[in-house]
Design a protein around this motif. Structure first.
Motif, PDB file in Angstrom:
ATOM      1  N   GLY A 175       0.787  -1.227   0.000  1.00 57.76           N
ATOM      2  CA  GLY A 175       0.000   0.000   0.000  1.00 57.76           C
ATOM      3  C   GLY A 175       0.814   1.270   0.000  1.00 57.76           C
ATOM      4  O   GLY A 175       0.248   2.369  -0.057  1.00 57.76           O
ATOM      5  N   ASP A 231      -7.844  12.693   5.512  1.00 59.81           N
ATOM      6  CA  ASP A 231      -7.222  11.380   5.685  1.00 59.81           C
ATOM      7  C   ASP A 231      -6.100  11.240   4.659  1.00 59.81           C
ATOM      8  O   ASP A 231      -6.274  10.666   3.592  1.00 59.81           O
ATOM      9  CB  ASP A 231      -8.250  10.264   5.528  1.00 59.81           C
ATOM     10  N   GLN A 264      -3.304   9.491   4.464  1.00 64.81           N
ATOM     11  CA  GLN A 264      -2.789   8.180   4.067  1.00 64.81           C
ATOM     12  C   GLN A 264      -3.706   7.479   3.074  1.00 64.81           C
ATOM     13  O   GLN A 264      -3.237   6.782   2.171  1.00 64.81           O
ATOM     14  CB  GLN A 264      -2.572   7.310   5.303  1.00 64.81           C
ATOM     15  N   THR A 265      -5.006   7.667   3.205  1.00 66.17           N
ATOM     16  CA  THR A 265      -5.943   7.079   2.246  1.00 66.17           C
ATOM     17  C   THR A 265      -5.868   7.796   0.909  1.00 66.17           C
ATOM     18  O   THR A 265      -5.842   7.168  -0.157  1.00 66.17           O
ATOM     19  CB  THR A 265      -7.382   7.143   2.790  1.00 66.17           C
ATOM     20  N   VAL A 266      -5.809   9.118   0.950  1.00 68.63           N
ATOM     21  CA  VAL A 266      -5.767   9.911  -0.276  1.00 68.63           C
ATOM     22  C   VAL A 266      -4.482   9.663  -1.056  1.00 68.63           C
ATOM     23  O   VAL A 266      -4.503   9.509  -2.283  1.00 68.63           O
ATOM     24  CB  VAL A 266      -5.907  11.409   0.056  1.00 68.63           C
ATOM     25  N   LYS A 293      -2.613   7.101  -1.293  1.00 71.07           N
ATOM     26  CA  LYS A 293      -2.529   5.791  -1.936  1.00 71.07           C
ATOM     27  C   LYS A 293      -3.077   5.844  -3.356  1.00 71.07           C
ATOM     28  O   LYS A 293      -2.565   5.187  -4.258  1.00 71.07           O
ATOM     29  CB  LYS A 293      -3.273   4.750  -1.109  1.00 71.07           C
ATOM     30  N   SER A 301      -1.587  -0.505  -5.334  1.00 67.88           N
ATOM     31  CA  SER A 301      -3.031  -0.538  -5.571  1.00 67.88           C
ATOM     32  C   SER A 301      -3.606  -1.946  -5.457  1.00 67.88           C
ATOM     33  O   SER A 301      -4.829  -2.114  -5.473  1.00 67.88           O
ATOM     34  CB  SER A 301      -3.341   0.015  -6.967  1.00 67.88           C
TER      35      SER A 301
END
Length: 339
Positions: A57, A296, A298-300, A302, A338
């Motif tokens: 990730g 967020d 870390q989510t964005v 990725k 991904s």
């Protein structure tokens, strides 16, 4: 998780830096070059994984970062140099990611290995013609080609504690004197917003009548650059950079002057190890103003992919082979994180 090599004992500084391969006379030559580039990129990512370990990730390099948002307001001079809508006005939204070097998601921000820091920008004008820019805090790049960068990483993988002297990485540095010189320009800032970032690759600005000007980006903090001593950097909290930026933006905007250093006749556009002289003209392209952190990060991050060849009409790649090398490597890294 794959065990990473002890990079602190191998190399005190590390890095990574994606233009399309220029048209060749025959289609089969183009295909062969594309295959070679892809193979080199795969080997590059494999070497990074061996050095830094496998972190699902996360990016293969510049794994640790923070995503923020803001806008870019072009200058009057920018629209005279390029017909791209991003420079035509008015201000356009941007998504920006600051990052530490290495593929280690938990690297302390003040560690020497966290240099050079990265600045990646996605410009999003209303007409949908996005533009990506990838820069870092090195004044110039250590190597000139993707193959040389791969060879540097492979040399690091072969330079463990038991390697015979001179180690492969020491031999590489001796054979490529630009590498240690470039790495010596990387320094630790007090804030991601208080460091100068350089676009080490050359690109072309194309105006309304087709005139082309080769240039390199430079991003200069309006608040001024503030560099820490080695002792002060070491004393900082492990996440001081990624935590300081959102905290700063909650109080006030962070701004950068976006500049284009214009090449003169004889300046190399295909060798990013050669900085252009300081007396070359710098043109003000506009102001990058950052106003908020994403909720967020870390989510964005990725899902974010910054590709140096993602360019609108009015900006073109140069003959720098590192641009395509970066594109190939970024694509492979994106595919891996991904999954």
């Amino acid at each position: 998780m794959t065990q990473a090599l002890p990079i602190q004992a191998i190399l005190r500084r590390t890095l990574l830096g994606g233009a399309l391969v220029l048209a060749a006379p025959a289609a089969f030559v183009q295909k062969a070059r594309a295959q070679d580039a892809a193979t080199t990129a795969e080997q590059t990512i494999a070497a990074m994984t061996k050095i830094f370990g496998d972190h699902p990730g996360k990016r293969s390099n510049h794994a640790k970062g923070v995503v923020v948002e803001g806008s870019f307001t072009p200058s009057a001079d920018a629209k005279t140099l390029s017909k791209a809508s991003v420079f035509a006005g008015p201000a356009v939204p941007v998504t920006v990611r600051f990052s530490d070097a290495t593929g280690l998601p938990q690297i302390p921000d003040g560690a020497p290995e966290a240099n050079p820091h990265g600045l990646s920008i996605k410009f999003k004008p209303a007409d949908g013609t996005e533009m990506d820019v990838v820069a870092n805090s090195l004044k110039f790049f250590p190597v000139a080609t993707g193959e040389e960068f791969r060879d540097l990483l492979v040399a690091i993988t072969r330079s463990g504690p038991d390697a015979q002297k001179p180690t492969p990485v020491e031999q590489f540095m001796a054979a490529h004197p630009s590498a240690p010189k470039a790495l010596a320009t990387a320094r630790t800032p007090s804030s991601f917003g208080r460091q100068v970032y350089h676009g080490v690759n050359a690109f072309l600005l194309v105006d309304a009548v087709g005139k082309r000007n080769a240039f390199r980006y430079r991003f200069v903090p309006v608040a001024g650059e503030e560099i820490l001593s080695a002792d002060d950097a070491k004393a900082k909290a492990p996440n001081y950079l990624v935590e300081e930026m959102p905290a700063r933006l909650a109080k006030e905007p962070v701004a950068f002057r976006v500049e284009a250093q214009i090449a003169q006749a004889g300046d190399s556009t295909k060798d990013s190890t050669i900085p252009w002289p300081d007396d070359r003209r710098f043109v003000d392209l506009g102001t990058l103003t950052l106003t908020k952190a994403v909720p967020d990060s870390q989510t964005v991050e990725k899902a974010l992919l910054f590709m140096p060849n993602n360019l609108p009409d009015g900006v073109e790649v140069s003959d720098d082979p590192l641009i395509d090398a970066r594109v190939q490597a970024y694509a492979i890294s994106f595919g891996r994180r991904s999954q």
